[in-house]
Design a protein around this motif. Sequence first.
Motif, PDB file in Angstrom:
ATOM      1  N   ARG A   1     -66.476  50.549  46.069  1.00  0.00           N
ATOM      2  CA  ARG A   1     -67.803  51.163  46.072  1.00  0.00           C
ATOM      3  C   ARG A   1     -68.333  51.279  44.642  1.00  0.00           C
ATOM      4  O   ARG A   1     -67.768  51.967  43.804  1.00  0.00           O
ATOM      5  CB  ARG A   1     -67.759  52.534  46.726  1.00  0.00           C
TER       6      ARG A   1
ATOM      7  N   ASP B   1     -71.231  52.611  44.081  1.00  0.00           N
ATOM      8  CA  ASP B   1     -72.129  53.768  44.066  1.00  0.00           C
ATOM      9  C   ASP B   1     -71.368  55.079  43.854  1.00  0.00           C
ATOM     10  O   ASP B   1     -71.873  56.153  44.173  1.00  0.00           O
ATOM     11  CB  ASP B   1     -72.934  53.833  45.370  1.00  0.00           C
ATOM     12  N   ARG B   2     -70.162  55.001  43.332  1.00  0.00           N
ATOM     13  CA  ARG B   2     -69.339  56.177  43.051  1.00  0.00           C
ATOM     14  C   ARG B   2     -68.906  56.159  41.584  1.00  0.00           C
ATOM     15  O   ARG B   2     -68.907  55.115  40.934  1.00  0.00           O
ATOM     16  CB  ARG B   2     -68.095  56.186  43.949  1.00  0.00           C
TER      17      ARG B   2
ATOM     18  N   ARG C   1     -72.182  56.371  39.687  1.00  0.00           N
ATOM     19  CA  ARG C   1     -73.190  56.816  40.651  1.00  0.00           C
ATOM     20  C   ARG C   1     -74.567  56.933  39.994  1.00  0.00           C
ATOM     21  O   ARG C   1     -75.585  56.627  40.618  1.00  0.00           O
ATOM     22  CB  ARG C   1     -72.765  58.160  41.234  1.00  0.00           C
TER      23      ARG C   1
ATOM     24  N   ASN D   1     -75.281  49.140  43.244  1.00  0.00           N
ATOM     25  CA  ASN D   1     -74.802  50.076  44.257  1.00  0.00           C
ATOM     26  C   ASN D   1     -74.130  49.350  45.418  1.00  0.00           C
ATOM     27  O   ASN D   1     -74.107  49.847  46.549  1.00  0.00           O
ATOM     28  CB  ASN D   1     -75.956  50.937  44.778  1.00  0.00           C
TER      29      ASN D   1
END
Length: 532
Positions: free
Chosen positions: A379, A381-382, A461, A496
């Motif tokens: 991921r 987006d972290r 993020r 993302n």
Amino acid sequence: MDTPQEHNRLMELVGLLREGELDAESMRELEAIMQNDPAALDYYVESVDLYSMLHRQHGDVKESVDSVPPNPQAPVDRVGKRRSLGTAAWLAMAMSVSLIVGAGIDHWFWGNRTTSKSDATEVARRYDPESQEIATLRYASGCRWAAASALRYEGQRLSSESLQLETGIAVVQFDCDVSLVIEGPTRLDLVAVDEALLVKGKAVFRGLTDLDCFTLRTPFSKILDEGTEYAVSVDSSGDVMEIHVFDGRVHYESNDTLTEAVHLDAGQARRVEACGNQKKIPLASADFARGPAAHAKQDNALILSESFSYGGEKLVGQDGGKGWNGGWKRSNKRVQADVAEVVSSHAIAWPGATTASDRGSVLLSGTTSLTRSLEKPIRMDRDVAYYVSFLVRKPDLQRSKPSSGWAFITLHDPTGNKIAISPCGRMGTPKLIHNGRTAKTTKSLRESDSQLIVCKISAHRKKVDQVFARVYEFGTAVDSVEPLAWSMGTRPILDNSVFDEIRLVSNESDPVQIGDIRIGKTWGSVTSGYIE
């Protein structure tokens, strides 16, 4: 820097952009020039790189940009004067233009990858030139941080902030090539690229600062090194400290300017009180953690592995390993089955590593495309760092002319975004691609030799993301923690993506042997077994 001769107007527009005087009509003109002329785009990117580097080193830069740009793969930001508001605005605007122009390039190169003007604005917003990163948390396995502390993870880039470690051992690598090993309970405040404050606890300094001294402060003193390894402890009250010099020389001085500075050489130790009292004490190296715990367990940090232990069978349908969702399958039905899908029963050898009998490798050759889904996606987006490693070997073909094809290991998401790692691209050298942004090394993979490629995926993020890779030649010592320098690194972008599959792809490629793919959340989880 090469300037397109037909683009005197381009130079004028870049100058206006640098001065913050580019209006909306001129910005559209600049975008149009770069979209239609790759040479103009190259000139613009080099100008942005050079201006940013000069500002980091010297403050505001008003001179014309007319010299060779720095290597964009290894930027080193040093904390000095804070950027002016005008420079911050210029950098944000420059990044916006880059992303807007990049939209057309990405669409042409990657098909369905696009970047809108709103994306560019978001990148500019997330790029905060006032919060410079000055260090990396290179090792942090098994650490527990104070509840009030920010999220911490291995591989995290750090700004001027406080680290409050309750238990465990962590290594902080400053961008000036100095490391501090801290052991909980410890509070360490990062002040600048060449300065830190040990409020309480233990820290071991190690560095080769031949030209620039690093300052380690305590609540009542400061310590300067001279190419040294030394340890400092500060009690919980902040009133008593000890200094133990293992190598080199240090000198410390009290915040009280009336107290004379004291020099300590290797083998010496001193106990110092805030009131000024001090005495010699025995050197106690055993009382300090001088590096990461040797061969620390990394099983919980390893999220995926594939050893290709299938006994020479075809790869399609095989479902061994850890962290996968299903087995291998063809990702392109038009690609015919051939030697590219055969698994070798022989593992790729690496010096000092134990070659288990149940390990094999896969031979990519010709044109093929194989895919396998991940149990837990990667991921972007972290706030997290992922590490990817694999072994590669190019068999000795004994041919005069190598193929001009390529082979990649790629992370894919459902929209077509990808992180691609090639052990040997069309030019024969390793290559790294992140959504169209490309980086590569200059040293080719030699026939019959093995390489270990270790990548770091730095995901955020609220900030831009970046991918790095370190290539280890056969017989080269592998770093015990994340290295300060990388072999290649892509440009930072906003991404993302949620990568949920790995693909092995090749196109008219000479045979390339791939073995032991790993993905983890620590450096040690993907390099265990390679470190002597």
